[in-house]
Design an enzyme around this catalytic site. Sequence first.
Site, PDB file in Angstrom:
ATOM      1  CG  HIS A 278      26.237 -74.299 -97.850  1.00 42.92           C
ATOM      2  ND1 HIS A 278      25.454 -75.223 -98.873  1.00 42.92           N
ATOM      3  CD2 HIS A 278      26.099 -72.644 -98.402  1.00 42.92           C
ATOM      4  CE1 HIS A 278      25.277 -74.520-100.035  1.00 42.92           C
ATOM      5  NE2 HIS A 278      25.545 -73.083 -99.415  1.00 42.92           N
TER       6      HIS A 278
ATOM      7  CB  CYS B  62      22.488 -73.144 -98.934  1.00 46.00           C
ATOM      8  SG  CYS B  62      22.012 -72.854-101.394  1.00 46.00           S
TER       9      CYS B  62
ATOM     10  CG  ASP C  38      31.827 -75.806 -96.064  1.00 47.98           C
ATOM     11  OD1 ASP C  38      32.284 -74.576 -96.419  1.00 47.98           O
ATOM     12  OD2 ASP C  38      30.551 -75.440 -95.417  1.00 47.98           O
TER      13      ASP C  38
ATOM     14  CE  LYS D   4      29.896 -68.902-100.850  1.00 47.32           C
ATOM     15  NZ  LYS D   4      29.432 -69.641 -99.802  1.00 47.32           N
TER      16      LYS D   4
ATOM     17  CD  GLN E 281      30.441 -67.419 -95.687  1.00 48.73           C
ATOM     18  OE1 GLN E 281      31.062 -66.649 -95.767  1.00 48.73           O
ATOM     19  NE2 GLN E 281      29.560 -67.676 -96.826  1.00 48.73           N
TER      20      GLN E 281
END
Length: 425
Positions: free
Chosen positions: A168, A380, A211, A237, A214
């Site tokens: 991202h 992104c 990161d 999220k 997700q």
Amino acid sequence: MEGVVVKLPSFPFLSPTISPSSPYSNCRLGFRRFSASLSAAVKKGSVSLGHSTRPDFPILHQEVNGSKLVYLDNAATSQKPTAVLKALQNYYEAYNSNVHRGIHYLSAKATDEYELARKKVAAFINASDSTEIVFTRNATEAINLVAYSWGLSNLRHGDEIILTIAEHHSAIVPWQIVAQKTGAIFEICSVLPIEDIVIWAHAVGAKVLVDACQSVPHMAVDVQGLDADFLVASSHKMCGPTGIGFLFGKSNLLLGMPPFLGGGEMISDVFLDHSTYAEPPSRFEAGTPAIGEAIGLGAAIDYLSGIGMQKIHDYEMELVNYLYEKLCSVPNIRIYGPKPSDNIHRAALCSFNVENIHPTDLATFLDQQHGVAIRSGHHCAQPLHRHLGVNASARASLYFYNTREDVDEFIRSLDDTVSFFNSFK
């Protein structure tokens, strides 16, 4: 080598939709609410996780543009269950006050709930202590915090910052800036197995930032088992409010990092010519924090934990395999990422393109004619799209409150959309 920045991969996948035979089909025009009761056709004992949790999400029970809303943009943000909405409302109605700064009842109550939310985050990702959790405005700010505080203090000329092509932008741009300031070398690799990356990185003295935006919403994440040095995620999220995320950092690393922002709350003592700083995590939480949002995140964690992250993951894997299978039936479609199998597990989303139809045209028609919400654009991830040889893609993304009926309706709507644009050829 000092720095390594990596990301748990999120391969693009499709998202669900609701068909006319769905248990949620008794809905009319505009933005009117409709019943969330389960259809008699769903026999007792056969109710899916999507069917059983869907009534908890008020926003899903409405019509958009004359059709039942089919929300397939979960990778951009998730919807919020009633428990989270009530937690936010209760904070503002019952004990709204600033934290850490008052001795009265409201302030003490707000402080207790705010710090309890931190403990919930720590337990959710299996951090060893809640002091390893720093609340931030979002995951982007959390990455910037590490880049500016740890990166500028530790990286030197010739050190390497290594990322994958699938990052991202939030995991790329801050480190580009740090590389420019420090003379570190910016490198791209194509290796994604996070457990191996951590081992390889630590073998050469590098640090790893994950990161997990997700990942944390969709599967059990264990930062101690992973041995990550830093990990970031966003509340919005994972069924929580917008405006708050968190950074996990190993205690010894956070203790050695200078403040990212200056102001109230992050200090120990302030003099006219210098200041001393609080211990982490307060050192990195300058000013009044997002108190209600943190409490809402805590409520979201309670909700997800009540379901069970393994149950969520297993259900999503089953649903995304069904989605991939159905999506393959759409003519002239290109689905990005590998086909799911016993050995290959895709994330619960799918990015795709249909030959000679711009993804924004697909997304617009699906919304206006079918009430289906997907995302189009570069998501992104411009470097990844350039690597794939495309400027943009359409993306539909699932969450545990989606159903097979969602998938069926999505495919029906997509077929209709493709037929409409092909009729002009």
